[in-house]
Scaffold this motif. Structure first.
Motif, short mmCIF file in Angstrom:
data_model
loop_
_atom_site.label_atom_id
_atom_site.label_comp_id
_atom_site.label_asym_id
_atom_site.label_seq_id
_atom_site.Cartn_x
_atom_site.Cartn_y
_atom_site.Cartn_z
N ALA A 35 -84.36 -43.84 -13.90
CA ALA A 35 -83.20 -44.26 -14.70
C ALA A 35 -82.69 -43.19 -15.65
CB ALA A 35 -83.56 -45.52 -15.49
N SER A 36 -83.37 -42.06 -15.75
CA SER A 36 -82.99 -41.05 -16.74
C SER A 36 -81.52 -40.59 -16.62
CB SER A 36 -83.93 -39.84 -16.68
OG SER A 36 -83.96 -39.27 -15.39
N PRO A 37 -80.96 -40.38 -15.40
CA PRO A 37 -79.54 -40.01 -15.33
C PRO A 37 -78.63 -41.10 -15.89
CG PRO A 37 -80.66 -39.50 -13.27
CD PRO A 37 -81.59 -40.34 -14.06
N ILE A 38 -78.95 -42.37 -15.59
CA ILE A 38 -78.15 -43.49 -16.10
C ILE A 38 -78.26 -43.56 -17.61
CG2 ILE A 38 -77.92 -46.00 -16.12
CD1 ILE A 38 -78.99 -46.00 -13.25
N MET A 39 -79.45 -43.33 -18.14
CA MET A 39 -79.66 -43.40 -19.58
C MET A 39 -78.90 -42.28 -20.30
SD MET A 39 -83.71 -44.47 -19.60
CE MET A 39 -83.83 -44.72 -21.38
N MET A 40 -78.90 -41.09 -19.72
CA MET A 40 -78.16 -39.98 -20.32
C MET A 40 -76.67 -40.26 -20.33
SD MET A 40 -80.25 -36.72 -18.72
CE MET A 40 -79.10 -35.53 -19.42
N LEU A 41 -76.14 -40.78 -19.22
CA LEU A 41 -74.73 -41.12 -19.14
C LEU A 41 -74.38 -42.23 -20.13
CD1 LEU A 41 -71.99 -40.80 -17.76
CD2 LEU A 41 -72.75 -42.46 -16.03
N THR A 42 -75.29 -43.19 -20.30
CA THR A 42 -75.07 -44.29 -21.25
C THR A 42 -74.96 -43.77 -22.67
OG1 THR A 42 -76.27 -45.85 -19.83
CG2 THR A 42 -75.99 -46.46 -22.14
N VAL A 43 -75.84 -42.85 -23.04
CA VAL A 43 -75.79 -42.25 -24.38
C VAL A 43 -74.42 -41.59 -24.61
CG1 VAL A 43 -76.71 -40.40 -25.84
CG2 VAL A 43 -78.27 -41.90 -24.59
N ILE A 44 -73.96 -40.85 -23.63
CA ILE A 44 -72.67 -40.16 -23.76
C ILE A 44 -71.53 -41.16 -23.92
CG2 ILE A 44 -70.98 -38.71 -22.56
CD1 ILE A 44 -73.40 -37.30 -21.21
N MET A 45 -71.54 -42.22 -23.11
CA MET A 45 -70.47 -43.22 -23.16
C MET A 45 -70.46 -43.98 -24.48
SD MET A 45 -68.73 -42.83 -20.50
CE MET A 45 -67.67 -44.27 -20.72
N ILE A 46 -71.63 -44.28 -25.01
CA ILE A 46 -71.70 -44.99 -26.29
C ILE A 46 -71.10 -44.13 -27.40
CG2 ILE A 46 -73.25 -45.93 -28.06
CD1 ILE A 46 -75.16 -46.72 -25.79
N ARG A 47 -71.49 -42.86 -27.41
CA ARG A 47 -71.01 -41.96 -28.46
C ARG A 47 -69.51 -41.71 -28.36
NH1 ARG A 47 -74.80 -39.25 -31.40
NH2 ARG A 47 -72.97 -38.93 -32.72
N LEU A 48 -68.97 -41.75 -27.14
CA LEU A 48 -67.54 -41.49 -26.95
C LEU A 48 -66.68 -42.70 -27.27
CD1 LEU A 48 -67.49 -39.40 -23.64
CD2 LEU A 48 -67.08 -38.57 -25.97
N THR A 49 -67.24 -43.90 -27.17
CA THR A 49 -66.42 -45.12 -27.28
C THR A 49 -66.60 -45.91 -28.57
OG1 THR A 49 -68.11 -46.37 -26.06
CG2 THR A 49 -66.31 -45.39 -24.78
N SER A 50 -67.57 -45.54 -29.40
CA SER A 50 -67.75 -46.27 -30.66
C SER A 50 -68.48 -45.41 -31.68
CB SER A 50 -68.53 -47.58 -30.42
OG SER A 50 -69.85 -47.31 -29.98
N ARG A 51 -68.28 -45.77 -32.93
CA ARG A 51 -68.91 -45.04 -34.03
C ARG A 51 -70.37 -45.48 -34.19
NH1 ARG A 51 -69.56 -46.56 -39.29
NH2 ARG A 51 -68.26 -48.39 -38.92
N GLY A 52 -71.26 -44.51 -34.40
CA GLY A 52 -72.65 -44.86 -34.65
C GLY A 52 -73.60 -44.27 -33.63
N PRO A 53 -74.90 -44.48 -33.83
CA PRO A 53 -75.91 -43.91 -32.94
C PRO A 53 -75.94 -44.63 -31.59
CG PRO A 53 -76.95 -45.35 -34.53
CD PRO A 53 -75.51 -45.24 -34.95
N ALA A 54 -76.46 -43.95 -30.59
CA ALA A 54 -76.57 -44.56 -29.26
C ALA A 54 -77.76 -45.51 -29.20
CB ALA A 54 -76.73 -43.47 -28.20
N LEU A 55 -78.85 -45.14 -29.86
CA LEU A 55 -80.04 -45.99 -29.87
C LEU A 55 -80.02 -46.93 -31.06
CD1 LEU A 55 -83.09 -43.78 -28.82
CD2 LEU A 55 -82.13 -45.72 -27.59
N TYR A 56 -80.58 -48.11 -30.84
CA TYR A 56 -80.62 -49.15 -31.86
C TYR A 56 -82.06 -49.61 -32.00
CZ TYR A 56 -79.60 -53.71 -34.03
OH TYR A 56 -79.55 -54.79 -34.86
#
Length: 227
Positions: A35-56
């Motif tokens: 899942a590492s490629p999906i997780m890396m892409l998810t981090v990028i998408m979160i940071r691009l679409t909303s304010r705040g950290p990717a991890l909660y």
């Protein structure tokens, strides 16, 4: 809908802690690699679409070993939270200001606190992937009851007699309750999930865990079953 009698009389089906730990760590490591490629892409998408950290991160209630007196010597807690508290990792699916003053609020259908990418993550369960780190750390298993926040746990154990029984096994990323029901939005949803959690605990085994994992795949890939 009652799954058990007096909660003090209920014991989960016995299983080897050592075998379970090896199995869960092996699966978690393999899943992290895949899942590492999906997780890396998810981090990028979160940071691009909303304010705040990717991890909660958030404190959740884990396994309660004190219910069984033979295990009580292994754990000492100053306060009865219902189980051992631990820090859970998730991808952030809501706005950073989703909870005013840190007060826990149940998510609702079409919740406006959920970010655009968060809606997709929650439907596909991608937001749960960082919890594989919790499995490796020993806080959770791949399969088990969903861990809850201490403040919500205190309320639910007062309203649902069987609720504390769930803590007699490690919480899980997925589980029979999670693949059989949508996200909790009311007390009746929780009651239904408690029933499924206890049914799982009655027959827990590696075979049962694999079966539930396989049921989780369609939920993640095709949104079949639980939402």
């Amino acid at each position: 809908m009652s799954a058990t009698g007096p909660q003090d009389d209920f014991e989960p089906r016995p299983r080897s802690e050592t075998v379970s730990r090896i199995f869960n760590c092996t699966i978690a490591v393999l899943m992290l690699i895949v899942a590492s490629p999906i997780m890396m892409l998810t981090v990028i998408m979160i940071r691009l679409t909303s304010r705040g950290p990717a991890l909660y991160t958030q404190i959740r209630v884990g396994i309660d070993r004190r219910w069984n007196r033979t295990r009580a010597l292994h754990e000492r807690r100053r306060e009865d939270l219902g189980g051992s508290p631990f820090t859970i990792f998730k991808f952030r699916s809501m706005r950073v200001d989703a909870e005013v003053n840190g007060q826990a609020v149940w998510a609702t259908k079409d919740d406006d606190r959920v970010t655009p990418i968060g809606k997709f993550m929650r439907k596909t369960r991608i937001d749960e992937l960082p919890q594989l780190l919790n499995v490796i750390r020993g806080d959770m298993n791949i399969v088990g009851p969903r861990p809850e926040r201490p403040s919500i746990f205190v309320r639910l154990r007062e309203q649902i007699d069987e609720y504390p029984v769930r803590q007699r096994v490690k919480p899980g990323i997925t589980g029979l309750a999670q693949v059989s029901n949508p996200y909790d939005s009311c007390l009746d949803d929780v009651r239904r999930k408690v029933y499924f959690d206890i049914q799982y605990m009655k027959r827990q085994s590696l075979g049962e865990d694999i079966r539930i994992m396989l049921r989780t795949i369609p939920v993640m890939l095709f949104r079949i079953g639980s939402q």
